[in-house]
Each structure stands twice: as structure tokens, then as C-alpha cells.
Design a protein around this motif. Structure first.
Motif, PDB file in Angstrom:
ATOM      1  N   GLU A  34      -4.033   0.814  -6.923  1.00 26.66           N
ATOM      2  CA  GLU A  34      -3.892   2.272  -6.904  1.00 26.66           C
ATOM      3  C   GLU A  34      -2.854   2.813  -8.210  1.00 26.66           C
ATOM      4  O   GLU A  34      -2.060   1.862  -8.305  1.00 26.66           O
ATOM      5  CB  GLU A  34      -3.342   3.051  -5.729  1.00 26.66           C
ATOM      6  CG  GLU A  34      -3.735   1.934  -4.492  1.00 26.66           C
ATOM      7  CD  GLU A  34      -3.041   0.725  -4.255  1.00 26.66           C
ATOM      8  OE1 GLU A  34      -1.845   0.449  -5.002  1.00 26.66           O
ATOM      9  OE2 GLU A  34      -3.465  -0.136  -3.630  1.00 26.66           O
ATOM     10  N   ASN A  42      15.267  -0.052 -18.049  1.00 24.11           N
ATOM     11  CA  ASN A  42      16.426  -1.160 -18.511  1.00 24.11           C
ATOM     12  C   ASN A  42      16.362  -1.918 -19.868  1.00 24.11           C
ATOM     13  O   ASN A  42      16.760  -2.990 -20.123  1.00 24.11           O
ATOM     14  CB  ASN A  42      16.403  -2.355 -17.597  1.00 24.11           C
ATOM     15  CG  ASN A  42      16.688  -1.733 -15.925  1.00 24.11           C
ATOM     16  OD1 ASN A  42      17.440  -0.972 -15.861  1.00 24.11           O
ATOM     17  ND2 ASN A  42      15.957  -2.205 -15.118  1.00 24.11           N
ATOM     18  N   LEU A  48       6.904 -10.690  -7.546  1.00 20.89           N
ATOM     19  CA  LEU A  48       7.035  -9.539  -6.403  1.00 20.89           C
ATOM     20  C   LEU A  48       7.314 -10.191  -4.721  1.00 20.89           C
ATOM     21  O   LEU A  48       7.814  -9.694  -4.156  1.00 20.89           O
ATOM     22  CB  LEU A  48       5.824  -8.703  -6.315  1.00 20.89           C
ATOM     23  CG  LEU A  48       5.759  -7.749  -7.295  1.00 20.89           C
ATOM     24  CD1 LEU A  48       4.181  -7.036  -6.939  1.00 20.89           C
ATOM     25  CD2 LEU A  48       6.587  -6.601  -7.111  1.00 20.89           C
ATOM     26  N   VAL A  82       2.855  -5.144 -14.108  1.00 24.72           N
ATOM     27  CA  VAL A  82       1.672  -5.002 -13.417  1.00 24.72           C
ATOM     28  C   VAL A  82       1.086  -3.628 -13.153  1.00 24.72           C
ATOM     29  O   VAL A  82       1.918  -2.583 -13.217  1.00 24.72           O
ATOM     30  CB  VAL A  82       2.392  -5.204 -11.822  1.00 24.72           C
ATOM     31  CG1 VAL A  82       1.113  -5.573 -11.145  1.00 24.72           C
ATOM     32  CG2 VAL A  82       3.199  -6.446 -11.689  1.00 24.72           C
ATOM     33  N   ARG A  93      -0.084   4.374  -8.199  1.00 19.15           N
ATOM     34  CA  ARG A  93       1.257   4.253  -7.803  1.00 19.15           C
ATOM     35  C   ARG A  93       2.198   4.825  -8.754  1.00 19.15           C
ATOM     36  O   ARG A  93       3.291   4.480  -9.083  1.00 19.15           O
ATOM     37  CB  ARG A  93       1.672   2.720  -7.735  1.00 19.15           C
ATOM     38  CG  ARG A  93       0.895   1.955  -6.768  1.00 19.15           C
ATOM     39  CD  ARG A  93       1.524   0.636  -6.090  1.00 19.15           C
ATOM     40  NE  ARG A  93       0.642  -0.245  -5.690  1.00 19.15           N
ATOM     41  CZ  ARG A  93       1.105  -1.466  -4.970  1.00 19.15           C
ATOM     42  NH1 ARG A  93       2.117  -1.610  -5.144  1.00 19.15           N
ATOM     43  NH2 ARG A  93       0.204  -2.150  -4.286  1.00 19.15           N
ATOM     44  N   LEU A  94       1.964   6.135  -9.205  1.00 19.30           N
ATOM     45  CA  LEU A  94       2.721   6.764  -9.964  1.00 19.30           C
ATOM     46  C   LEU A  94       3.795   7.751  -8.761  1.00 19.30           C
ATOM     47  O   LEU A  94       3.472   7.640  -7.821  1.00 19.30           O
ATOM     48  CB  LEU A  94       2.071   7.944 -10.958  1.00 19.30           C
ATOM     49  CG  LEU A  94       0.898   7.223 -11.751  1.00 19.30           C
ATOM     50  CD1 LEU A  94       0.186   8.513 -12.327  1.00 19.30           C
ATOM     51  CD2 LEU A  94       1.529   6.351 -12.603  1.00 19.30           C
ATOM     52  N   PHE A 120      -1.666  -1.975 -10.518  1.00 19.19           N
ATOM     53  CA  PHE A 120      -2.194  -2.078  -9.374  1.00 19.19           C
ATOM     54  C   PHE A 120      -3.402  -1.413  -9.105  1.00 19.19           C
ATOM     55  O   PHE A 120      -4.041  -0.797  -9.909  1.00 19.19           O
ATOM     56  CB  PHE A 120      -1.382  -1.481  -8.112  1.00 19.19           C
ATOM     57  CG  PHE A 120      -0.038  -2.360  -8.180  1.00 19.19           C
ATOM     58  CD1 PHE A 120       0.244  -3.666  -7.507  1.00 19.19           C
ATOM     59  CD2 PHE A 120       1.121  -2.066  -8.878  1.00 19.19           C
ATOM     60  CE1 PHE A 120       1.415  -4.185  -7.595  1.00 19.19           C
ATOM     61  CE2 PHE A 120       2.357  -2.466  -9.003  1.00 19.19           C
ATOM     62  CZ  PHE A 120       2.484  -3.560  -8.225  1.00 19.19           C
ATOM     63  N   ARG A 165       2.095   2.760 -18.373  1.00 22.80           N
ATOM     64  CA  ARG A 165       3.296   2.257 -17.750  1.00 22.80           C
ATOM     65  C   ARG A 165       3.658   0.689 -17.796  1.00 22.80           C
ATOM     66  O   ARG A 165       4.830   0.446 -18.133  1.00 22.80           O
ATOM     67  CB  ARG A 165       3.560   2.783 -16.333  1.00 22.80           C
ATOM     68  CG  ARG A 165       4.865   2.700 -15.632  1.00 22.80           C
ATOM     69  CD  ARG A 165       4.731   3.415 -14.322  1.00 22.80           C
ATOM     70  NE  ARG A 165       3.880   2.811 -13.648  1.00 22.80           N
ATOM     71  CZ  ARG A 165       3.855   2.967 -12.240  1.00 22.80           C
ATOM     72  NH1 ARG A 165       4.576   3.967 -11.677  1.00 22.80           N
ATOM     73  NH2 ARG A 165       2.918   2.330 -11.417  1.00 22.80           N
ATOM     74  N   ARG A 209       0.655 -11.752  -7.189  1.00 22.50           N
ATOM     75  CA  ARG A 209       2.157 -11.410  -6.760  1.00 22.50           C
ATOM     76  C   ARG A 209       3.290 -12.576  -7.061  1.00 22.50           C
ATOM     77  O   ARG A 209       4.242 -12.055  -7.423  1.00 22.50           O
ATOM     78  CB  ARG A 209       2.440 -11.008  -5.149  1.00 22.50           C
ATOM     79  CG  ARG A 209       1.200  -9.720  -5.009  1.00 22.50           C
ATOM     80  CD  ARG A 209       1.368  -9.609  -3.599  1.00 22.50           C
ATOM     81  NE  ARG A 209       2.634  -9.311  -2.779  1.00 22.50           N
ATOM     82  CZ  ARG A 209       3.317  -7.961  -3.009  1.00 22.50           C
ATOM     83  NH1 ARG A 209       2.843  -7.000  -3.282  1.00 22.50           N
ATOM     84  NH2 ARG A 209       4.605  -7.930  -2.476  1.00 22.50           N
TER      85      ARG A 209
END
Lengths: 271, 271
Positions: free
Chosen positions: B92, B111, B72, B88, B94-95, B90, B154, B67
Motif C-alpha cells: 500500500e 534527517n 523494521l 522501502v 502508506r502516504l 510497501f 518517497r 522486514r
């Protein structure tokens, strides 16, 4: 695999589908039987003189009155005034409820400042505030709009706040790890994440908005559907009263249908 | 050729200080939550294109270090220097459930300057992880392994110079995990970014990394360089078996003593 999916909509399934749709149409018609019977019974009792016109007008007469009211523009004008009241009151209440929920949901300080008074006030039955509103604002448009706005603000506030709280912090963190700015995180994670619960609040608040309108217009009004109904009461025109009530419920149904359409569009991802 | 360097102290010795020599440089990094010191004077350098595994028991501080590298958490100035982009994946996936697969990947490019190629880039990266057919799917329609592939895509799509993986495969079944290991190696070879994988799985670390760093109670205890080609890293390889024993020992795991009364091959009692 692909052959089965391609084959699915062709010949063999067609008759079954048609029969199913005919069956569902029958089922749909069956649901209309008892309402039609009740209206017919009502008409028979009115024609036989069992139900006097002072108690309630006959369906036939109500239909005729509705047509007259539409033709001479009374109903249209009254409906427009009432819809405007709900529109303005709802907009004000929605902006307040959403803004407070966003402030409380996004900052700890905001939540400490906003949530305790909101939780205390939410238990207050908002119709109980009518006497105070009349003292503060008289009996013009202001107390009506205030009553509607107040009724709308609370369900939207409570549902939106719980929607924001329900967002998985880990997805917000993932967005941060991707380098999304604060505004981007709000736009792409917080708003869509809180949307399902906000739409629940929207539906509740629209129901309350119509109810508040009816109460406000019944207490005092010089225009709108409530005025039309009250005026009719003075002359024992039960047909006009029923027409007014029917318009109220149709308006309520219409806004509910709009929200359900929005839910279908916005929540497609839930399947 | 197949060589395993014996323990070195805290990472590789510094050979050069030129700016391009490291994608991440951690110097005397401390982290504490209240009275608990989670990271104690960590020194770690990650070279461009290096594959590092950070191995440790639960609660040893390895995720906290990740982290810090992912920025983060707030980190004291000067302790963690990163050159280039980090991203990163993770444990899970995390979508965002309200975005289709490709839109989830595109979000990581929000961005980046070239707006037009975002969709193309996302499509290409999803093809690399073998999900070309799932571009328009909702996250809920994916299996655990597929969702984790989207999460990898991603993380990769923004071309990071350091990819941080926080126990990304520990929730997957054993077979899917092996496939994911091959996928990560493929992606790493193709994109030549540096990778830091945090794991508690000794075999995973041995299968993937150039360098395995063992973390214990907030300190980097040991570091091993693994020079054996990845294709030769079968668990039966003497070097790998030896390294495994050393890593387990560094993690404080005692090997199970053989049962003298059983022959492990026939599983029958020896006379």
C-alpha cells in the motif's frame, strides 16, 4: 480540458451565480422570520400586561438593561471574571486530559495504568462531585476551577486516545522505514493523525466547560456572571438574569466558532 | 548470449569479501514467531546495483526477510549486514493523508543535512516518476497508481543503496502494473541502486530481475541468473518460457495439461 476550466468563471455563469446568492440570502432571511415574530409577540404580551415583569421582563427593557450594564462596566467585569474561570479551568483540564491520553496511547504500560480508572470515573456525573469538592476545597475559586477542569479532561482524554488508537500502524511503520526518530514520528504522524478526533473532543469539552461554569457560579459566587444573575434573582430583576444568560450563550457560540475555524484550517486535507 | 543459468544453491557463490562488494549480506539468518520458524538459516548477498526478485507463495517468509533487511524488526546481531541506506516501498502506498504529495516525499529527507534543497529534491524525484503536476495534491486526490508512484518517489528521494519493494504492484490493475515495471526499470538504470523486490508474480520477477530467488517454507530454495536483456524478455521467448516453467515448478505449481480435444488457436473441437 484547460479551456473549460478557464472558461468557467466568465460571463455565462455570472447571472446564475448572482441569482443563486440572492436566493440563498432570501432563504437566510426566511430563517429569521419566526424568531423575530416570537420576540415581537413577547414584546406585545409584556406591553399589554399579560406577561408581568416578575415573570420575565420585556425585550425592550432587557435591551435597555443590557446597555446600562455595559455602560457602568458591571457586565464587562462579570464577563471577564467568568471567562477567566473557564480559561484557567479549561487549560488545567486540557493539559491533564491530553497528557493522560498521550501516555495511555503511546505505551502499553501507560494504557493499563491509566485507562481502567479513567473509564470508571468517566461514568461518574461530575456535577455529583460538587458536595465533595465543597468539603475538600470550600466555596472559593478552587472548586469552580476543579469542576470545569474535570468536565474538560474526560472528553479530551477519551477522544484523543481513540484518535491515537485510530492511527494506521502501517503509516507509522512507513515513517520508521524512512528513518524518522521517535519524536519525529510523534510530531509528523501521531499528532496530525489524532488531531481530527482531538478536535471533536475539544468541541465537546468546551461545551462542558461553559456548562460547568454556569453550575459552579450558580451554587456560589461573589463575582462573575453567575454572581450577577444570583444577585438579580434576590431582587427579582428578570431583565438582568436574561442579559446574563444571553452572554453565557454568546460566549459558548464564540468558542464553538473558534473550534470550527480551527477544524476548517487543520482538516483541509479531508476535503 | 541469452542464457539462463540452472539452479544454484543459495545465491551466488562468494567471490570477494571486500566491504564494498555487497549492499546487503544475510548470513545464517533465523526468525521465528513462537514455535513457527519463519526464516530458516537464510544466506543471501545482494551486490551493488543488482536487481533481485524474491519469489514465493504467501506465507513463505519473503516479507519477513524484507522486514529484516529494512531493519523494521529486531534482528540478532551479525545476521544481517547492510552498507548504506535502505528504503522501502510497501504494497500500500502508506502516504500521510494530511501532507500534500511533495511534503510526503520531503518527509523522507527529514534527517538529511541539507535542509534547503529538500523541496527541490522532492520536486525532481516526483518529476522522475511523472507526477510534476501533482506536487500540491492531497493523497486522497490520487489514483492507486499515482499514489504508488509517490510512494516510489518517497523511497528513492533519499538515494538509497538498496531499495526494498514489498509486493508494490500487486494491488494495481494489470495495465498500470506494466507501466510501473517500466518505470522501476528506468529508475533503477538512472540511480543504479540495488533493488530487492518481493513478489508472488513469476512474470513480474522475470520481467524485472537480474536474479530470481525462490523462497519456500522459510528457505531460499533456488536461485536463477537471468542474463537476457530486458527488452528481449517477451513471455514467448523460449528462454523466458522455459524459465517460467522452471520457476512455477519450483513454486510447486503444476502446469495445466493441454486439452487434447481442442485446438487452442481456433478454439474449435478437433475432429
Amino acid at each position: 480540458m484547460s479551456t473549460t476550466t478557464v472558461a468557467a468563471p466568465t460571463a455565462p455563469t455570472r447571472p446564475r451565480r448572482r441569482s443563486r446568492s440572492r436566493g440563498s440570502r432570501l432563504l437566510f432571511l426566511r430563517r429569521w422570520v419566526s424568531p423575530v415574530v416570537l420576540v415581537a409577540l413577547w414584546q406585545v404580551l409584556s406591553s399589554a400586561g399579560v406577561l408581568s415583569e416578575r415573570t420575565i421582563a420585556s425585550p425592550q427593557q432587557i435591551a435597555a438593561t443590557a446597555a446600562d450594564l455595559v455602560r457602568d462596566g458591571t457586565l464587562g467585569a462579570a464577563t471577564l471574571v467568568s471567562v477567566q474561570r473557564v480559561g484557567i479551568g479549561f487549560a488545567v483540564g486540557a493539559v491533564i486530559g491530553l497528557a493522560l491520553a498521550i501516555l495511555a496511547g503511546l505505551s502499553g504500560l501507560g494504557e493499563h495504568a491509566i485507562d481502567p480508572p479513567m473509564q470508571m470515573l468517566r461514568t461518574l456525573p461530575h456535577f455529583g462531585l460538587i458536595p465533595l469538592f465543597i468539603i475538600w476545597m470550600g466555596i472559593g475559586e478552587a472548586p469552580k476551577l476543579a469542576l470545569i477542569a474535570l468536565g474538560v479532561a474526560f472528553p479530551l482524554y477519551l477522544n484523543t486516545l481513540s484518535g491515537i488508537h485510530g492511527i494506521d500502524r502501517k503509516t507509522v511503520e512507513a515513517a520508521r522505514a524512512m528513518g524518522l526518530t521517535w519524536t519525529q514520528r510523534i510530531r509528523h504522524v501521531v499528532v496530525p493523525g489524532a488531531l481530527p478526533q482531538t478536535l471533536v473532543g475539544l468541541r465537546q469539552s468546551l461545551g462542558i466547560a461553559w456548562l460547568s461554569l454556569i453550575v459552579a457560579e450558580t451554587i456560589s459566587a461573589h463575582s462573575g456572571l453567575g454572581y450577577m444573575i444570583n444577585h438579580a434573582r434576590d431582587f427579582l430583576q428578570t431583565d438582568v438574569i436574561v442579559v446574563g444568560l444571553a452572554v453565557y450563550s454568546l460566549l459558548g457560540l464564540a468558542t464553538d466558532a473558534v473550534v470550527r475555524y480551527l477544524e476548517g484550517r487543520a482538516l483541509a486535507w479531508r476535503g | 548470449m541469452a542464457r539462463l543459468k540452472t539452479p544454484q544453491k543459495n545465491g551466488t557463490p562468494t567471490t570477494t569479501d571486500s566491504p564494498g562488494a555487497y549492499v546487503a549480506r544475510v548470513t545464517a539468518h533465523n526468525r521465528s514467531f513462537g514455535d513457527t520458524h519463519v526464516l530458516k538459516s537464510i544466506d543471501l548477498d545482494i551486490r551493488p546495483g543488482e536487481f533481485v526478485a524474491l519469489l514465493g507463495r504467501s506465507g513463505c517468509g519473503k516479507s519477513t526477510l524484507l522486514r529484516s533487511l529494512a531493519r523494521l524488526d529486531p534482528v540478532p546481531a551479525g545476521e544481517v549486514a547492510i552498507s548504506g541506506r535502505t528504503s522501502v516501498a510497501f504494497q500500500e502506498p502508506r502516504l500521510l493523508p494530511w501532507r500534500r504529495v511533495r511534503d510526503n516525499v520531503e518527509l523522507a529527507l527529514l534527517n538529511t543535512p541539507e535542509r534547503r534543497s529538500r523541496a527541490d529534491l522532492a520536486t525532481r524525484t516526483l518529476a522522475e516518476v511523472g507526477l510534476s503536476e501533482k506536487l500540491g495534491s492531497w493523497p486522497r486526490e490520487l489514483s492507486g497508481g499515482q499514489a504508488q508512484r509517490v510512494s516510489l518517489a518517497r523511497a528513492l528521494v533519499s538515494s538509497p543503496s538498496l531499495l526494498l519493494l514489498d509486493e508494490p504492484f500487486s494491488a494495481l490493475d494489470a495495465l498500470t502494473r506494466i507501466e510501473m515495471h517500466q518505470l522501476v526499470i528506468d529508475l533503477w538504470r538512472r540511480h543504479s541502486m540495488a533493488v530487492l523486490i518481493v513478489t508472488h508474480d513469476v512474470d513480474e520477477a522475470l520481467a524485472l530481475a537480474d536474479r530470481v530467488v525462490v523462497m519456500d517454507e522459510g528457505r531460499l530454495a533456488h536461485s536463477w541468473q537471468i542474463t537476457l536483456p530486458r527488452s528481449d524478455r517477451a513471455p514467448s521467448q523460449p528462454e523466458i518460457a522455459g524459465a517460467r516453467a522452471q520457476l512455477l515448478d519450483a513454486l510447486g505449481v503444476k502446469p495445466t495439461p493441454p486439452n487434447p480435444n481442442r485446438n487452442p488457436l481456433t478454439n474449435q473441437g478437433a475432429a
